[in-house]
Scaffold this motif. Structure first.
Motif, short mmCIF file in Angstrom:
data_model
loop_
_atom_site.label_atom_id
_atom_site.label_comp_id
_atom_site.label_asym_id
_atom_site.label_seq_id
_atom_site.Cartn_x
_atom_site.Cartn_y
_atom_site.Cartn_z
N ALA A 285 1.27 -1.16 0.15
CA ALA A 285 0.20 -0.52 -0.38
C ALA A 285 0.52 1.16 -0.26
N ALA A 286 2.31 0.92 0.72
CA ALA A 286 2.78 2.15 0.74
C ALA A 286 3.88 2.17 -0.21
N PHE A 287 3.52 0.96 -1.05
CA PHE A 287 4.85 0.84 -2.00
C PHE A 287 5.18 2.51 -2.56
N ALA A 288 4.57 3.01 -3.13
CA ALA A 288 5.01 4.48 -3.90
C ALA A 288 5.30 5.05 -3.01
N ARG A 289 6.52 5.05 -2.30
CA ARG A 289 7.13 5.53 -0.96
C ARG A 289 7.49 7.14 -0.75
N ASP A 290 7.76 7.82 -1.98
CA ASP A 290 7.79 9.25 -2.59
C ASP A 290 6.13 10.41 -2.04
N ASP A 291 5.35 9.25 -2.26
CA ASP A 291 3.66 9.61 -2.55
C ASP A 291 3.14 10.01 -1.13
N LEU A 292 3.04 10.93 -0.67
CA LEU A 292 2.67 11.20 0.30
C LEU A 292 1.15 10.44 0.87
N ARG A 293 0.24 10.52 -0.23
CA ARG A 293 -0.74 9.98 -0.26
C ARG A 293 -0.43 7.45 -0.02
N SER A 294 0.21 7.13 -0.81
CA SER A 294 0.23 6.09 -0.66
C SER A 294 0.80 5.77 0.77
N SER A 295 1.74 6.35 1.53
CA SER A 295 2.62 6.26 2.65
C SER A 295 1.16 6.38 3.75
N GLU A 296 -0.02 7.90 3.48
CA GLU A 296 -0.80 7.68 4.57
C GLU A 296 -1.73 6.06 4.25
N ALA A 297 -1.76 5.72 3.05
CA ALA A 297 -2.08 4.61 2.75
C ALA A 297 -1.51 3.15 3.44
N GLY A 298 -0.69 3.65 3.50
CA GLY A 298 -0.15 2.49 4.41
C GLY A 298 0.03 2.06 5.80
N LEU A 299 -0.02 3.56 5.66
CA LEU A 299 0.46 3.76 7.45
C LEU A 299 -0.88 3.15 8.46
N LYS A 300 -2.77 3.78 7.68
CA LYS A 300 -3.97 3.66 7.75
C LYS A 300 -4.03 1.91 7.94
#
Lengths: 473, 510
Positions: free
Chosen positions: A138-153
């Motif tokens: 989910a956080a694979f696009a690590r430079d993308d804020l939304r992706s990181s957020e999705a992974g964390l959530k």
């Protein structure tokens, strides 16, 4: 200790490790080769699943039966399609790294263990292997804020659900003295045999699994994760893990707790009705097509849960057919969503589809087909998915579920046909970029299945029937 | 069943059902620039539908009119596990609607020759798919197959209204889709309940299965939800004027000509034979709604400013007469209802085409924009007059026979029913003649009307078959009623027997 039963899983795990080593040792990423290896692994595993032996292995921890095999084939299919879809998308998004197929492989191994679990411990192992891989994906696009957020959530909420599940497992173990499905089934032959503590444990297990299938009210993570994660990952999330979690839920509810159906029936009914209704109504207001698909998947899972709540082989057969068709049409829809790319940028608003009917008739026709299918309009595969579940529901006398089901599918039809409306009736926006052949392939193949399923429904239905019988033996 | 009729085992009905799909495949492969594609698409669609029509005429010739059962039967296992078969066949009640569908489709394609200029290929594909669904629906002898065709009609129709429709097309298309879908899914539940009760979805078997009266009422209501929307009966008719006004001419023609008949056909095929007790129980309710439809929508039609809307409302009124006829449960009434369905299928289709002719020229359907056209378009005035008279129910035209028989049938049930139902004829004359006067007579006041062209050869080709049919049905109705005499007699007999059985049972219980 019959380890050959788990041969497909072992092969996939070894391939995963091999790709990992290969990827680390080579300096530049060779994503195409790694992904091809992964897809090859999926194919090999599929062949092994279909030709493998059946029975219980690992001292009762692991079971290979037609039910597991049916789900495994679906999982492998979903994973393969997601792998193909990821090729083009990840490269264009600049996230084409060799870890992607590796994580995909490990998640798939986890899912296959989930549907083969015959012990609460194996269940948890498989679930965690899957979940941890998915959090990273989910956080694979690590430079993308939304992706990181999705992974964390996803991670935080998933961790909570895992905790609940573990707590439930510990209660079940504490009050029954065993974690083995077969022993549980022989202990719990009637609702009176279950102590209140065990019922509480069962509820916690159910909650943990409901989170994984994103049933209402444990669905909160779904829209955010679907929207935030890279679309190739979302395509994966929407297909294989849903099959695995639903397969797991089917087995746990039918096999060890099968005789407690009166205890869990009303809970599942509530989850099902809640999911169908929310999935239908909440999707209406969405403008992002990935969020819309998230709510759509919630609604579909509600429908599948409705089949589960019947608690007999007919219901399970209905759910299995449903999941099979759902995987194919969802993968196709995501192939179309991934093809939404304008001047090199991925777009994901529904309004971006405007005029697709003129700009790209092929893609528009396919997407329209998938939408009609998701809405359950006849001749499309989605209708048959609903038909089998409804038939089981009516047969089981669950009229409330059946009525809510069909009415929510009318509401659902409203937003599906709205997408068709945008594509065909609205004034054209700019054309999309040239599609990659891999996308056309996935969309075309799944589209053919969706449209022509009505001609040859028997193979899928017979296989599902065979699978459903096997867990009620 | 009757394998002899099956033209040496040849699947004739499947052929006419699926042949349009072959046309669709050809259409999909057409290459070239936009203009070439459009021209080729038109010709391909026309030829496909003409071939289908010609083949379907074999049915007209080979249908055994003395046989009340199903003919040309095909039966192939399909969902073997659930004992659902792909079963096709026609009896006296359905056969003419199959022909109506196959005859109207080429006319529609011809009528959209010039009026559809955008996405011609897609339009023709939608139309051919629509034809497959319509024909399949009337031929289906398995309930699941019937349901699939019944609901799948929504897909092409939604696209036809939504893509090629008027300014408010999106609203109309979505409304049409959701109204119909809501009704259909409730029918799906009834279907499943009957399936589980009878253990089969074979329609001829279901017709001879008796369902418990309590269950029948629920089933009837579920069917009613679906068919009443489709017919449409008051007060579920509100989607129809919107859909008609916004749809392109050909869409309106098929909508009025065939799709509305699907609801009434559903009543005749399912509700009445399969649920006799509930049908008898709910008949007064149906009569009430039908009478309201006849009188109320006729009055509404009088007030319309838009030609298509006026004809749409008149359709609701005429279909009200049809439902009265079907629920009288006597031979006159049911025959009248069926005849009315057929004649309305031809006449209202023709009237929408009539509107389409002047819409193509002046691009408005507002009645007040016209006047005095009879001076400039004598041939058009003749055709319009003929169809208007048929719509009113003038003796010697198609409309008269059906209305007359329905009123005779209604008289046997109740005087006031016949009286109020018959009032529709008077009101119908009022709004139709009023429309005709405003559009055709008077003086030409607008300049663009002075140069208006009369019917072209293509339009003549569209209207000629309809004129012939209208007169034929009016002058010699027996060549049509002959098809369903036996079937209707069997249906009435079975209904009476079923009711007598229930009464006897009730007597035993008390």
């Amino acid at each position: 200790m019959n380890w050959t039963l788990a041969l497909p899983e072992i092969v996939l795990a070894v391939i995963g490790l091999a790709i990992l080593v290969f990827g680390v040792l080579r300096k530049q990423d060779n994503v195409l080769l790694c992904t091809m290896l992964a897809i090859g692994g999926f194919l090999v595993a599929g062949v092994l699943v279909l030709n493998g032996g059946q029975g219980v292995g690992f001292n009762g921890q692991f079971i290979a039966d037609p039910f597991a095999n049916f789900n495994k084939v679906l999982i492998l299919l979903g994973a393969s399609l997601a792998a193909i879809l990821s090729l083009d998308f990840n490269e264009k998004q600049g996230i084409g790294r060799f870890e992607f197929p590796v994580l995909l492989l490990f998640a798939t191994v986890g899912m296959m263990i989930m549907v083969s679990a015959s012990n609460l411990m194996t269940l948890y192992l498989g679930l965690e292997l899957q979940s941890l891989s998915l959090y990273v994906l989910a956080a694979f696009a690590r430079d993308d804020l939304r992706s990181s957020e999705a992974g964390l959530k996803y991670f935080v909420l998933g961790g909570l659900a895992s905790g609940l599940l573990l707590y439930g497992i510990s209660l079940v173990y504490g009050f029954s003295g065993t974690m083995d499905f077969a022993k549980l089934a022989s202990l719990l032959t009637s609702p009176e045999m279950a102590s209140p503590g065990l019922i509480v444990g069962l509820v916690f297990v159910l909650v943990g699994l409901a989170f994984k299938v994103s049933a209402v009210p444990f669905h909160m993570w779904t829209p955010d994760v679907y929207e935030g994660a890279p679309t190739s990952v979302t395509a994966f999330f929407a297909t294989a893990p849903k099959v695995a979690a639903m397969g797991l839920l089917l087995r746990v509810m039918s096999s060890p707790f099968g005789h407690l159906v009166t205890a869990w029936h009303s809970l599942i009914v509530m989850l099902a009705i809640g999911s169908m209704v929310l999935g239908a109504f909440a999707a209406i207001g969405q403008s992002n097509i990935k969020r819309l698909m998230a709510y759509s998947s919630i609604g579909h899972m509600g429908f599948a849960l409705a089949g589960l709540s019947i608690g007999n082989a007919d219901g399970v057969r209905g759910v299995l057919v449903y999941m099979a068709i759902y995987v194919v049409m969802t993968a196709g829809t995501f192939a179309c969503i991934i093809a939404m790319r304008r001047q090199g940028r991925a777009v994901e608003q529904i309004s971006d589809l405007a005029g697709l009917g003129s700009n790209d008739p092929f893609l528009a026709m396919l997407l329209a087909g998938f939408m009609f299918s998701l809405a359950g309009i006849p001749l499309m595969a989605g209708f048959f998915a609903k038909l089998y579940v409804l038939l089981a529901a009516v047969e089981g006398g669950s009229w409330s579920l059946a009525v809510v089901g069909v009415l929510s599918s009318v509401v659902g039809a409203f937003y599906y046909i709205r997408i068709i409306k945008v594509m065909y009736f609205d004034p054209p926006a700019g054309a999309f970029d040239q599609r990659a052949p891999s996308l056309s392939f996935v969309a075309g193949a799944t589209g053919l299945f969706t449209v022509l399923f009505f001609l040859f429904p028997s193979p899928v239905v017979d296989a599902a029937n065979f699978a459903a019988q096997s867990i009620f033996r | 069943m009757n394998a002899v009729n099956n033209v040496m085992g040849f699947p004739l009905l499947s052929l006419i059902t699926w042949l349009p799909m072959a046309g669709v495949l050809i259409l999909l492969t057409i290459r070239g620039d936009e203009k070439t594609v459009a021209t080729n698409a038109r010709w391909t669609a026309l030829w496909t539908s003409l071939i289908v029509m010609v083949i379907s005429l074999i049915i007209w010739v080979r249908f055994d009119r003395a046989d009340a059962g199903f003919q040309f039967v095909e039966d192939v296992p399909w969902l073997a596990h659930y004992k659902v078969g792909y079963k096709m066949g026609v009896d006296g009640i359905s056969v003419l609607f199959v022909l109506l569908s196959t005859v109207l489709t080429p006319l529609c394609i011809l009528a959209s020759w010039e009026s559809i200029q955008t996405k011609v290929r897609e339009f023709m594909i939608s139309f051919l798919i629509l034809e497959t669904m319509m024909v399949g629906m009337f031929c289906a002898l398995d309930f699941v197959v019937f349901y699939m065709f019944f609901e799948a009609v929504l897909i092409p129709m939604y696209l036809i209204i939504g893509i090629w429709g008027g300014p408010r097309r999106v609203y109309a298309a979505v409304k049409f889709f959701l109204f119909t879908l809501t009704g259909s899914v409730l029918m799906l539940l009834a279907l499943l309940a009957m399936w589980l009760h009878a253990g089969t979805t074979d329609i001829p078997t279901l017709m001879h299965t008796s369902f418990p009266p309590g269950m029948q009422k629920w089933l009837f209501l579920a069917f009613f939800a679906s068919f009443a929307v489709k017919v449409p009966m008051w007060p579920m008719h509100t989607w129809l004027p919107d859909a008609h006004v916004e749809a392109p001419t050909a869409g309106s023609v098929i909508l009025a000509g065939v799709l509305l008949k699907m609801g009434a056909y559903g009543f005749a095929r399912f509700s009445i034979p399969m649920l006799p007790d509930a049908s008898a129980y709910f008949a007064p309710f149906i009569f009430t709604l039908s009478v309201v439809a006849v009188i109320y929508t006729s009055l509404v039609a009088l007030a319309q400013e838009d030609m298509k809307k006026l004809i749409a409302y008149s359709s609701v009124a005429h279909m009200g007469v049809v439902t009265i006829g079907l629920f009288t449960f006597n031979e006159e009434g049911i025959q009248g209802g069926l005849f009315m369905m057929l004649s309305h299928g031809v006449v209202s289709a023709a009237l929408f085409l009539i509107v389409g002719v002047i819409y193509d020229r002046i691009h408005t359907r507002e009645i007040a924009r016209y006047g005095g056209l009879a001076d400039r378009m004598p041939c058009y005035a003749f055709a319009f007059m003929l169809f208007a008279m048929a719509s009113v129910g003038l003796p010697g035209t198609a409309g008269f026979v059906g209305e007359f028989l329905v009123i005779v049938g209604a008289f046997k049930v109740n005087f006031w029913l016949a009286m109020l139902g018959g009032a529709g004829m008077i009101l119908g004359a009022a709004y139709t003649l009023y429309l005709y006067r405003r559009v055709m007579f008077g003086r030409i006041t607008r300049d663009d009307l002075r140069g208006i062209m009369d019917l072209s050869a293509r339009e003549w080709a569209v209207f000629a078959p309809l004129i012939v049919l209208t007169m034929w049905m009016g002058v010699y109705p027996s060549s049509f009623t002959g098809f369903w005499d036996a079937s209707v007699a069997a249906m009435v007999k079975q209904h009476t027997a079923a009711l007598a059985e229930s009464v006897k049972l009730a007597g035993v219980l008390h």
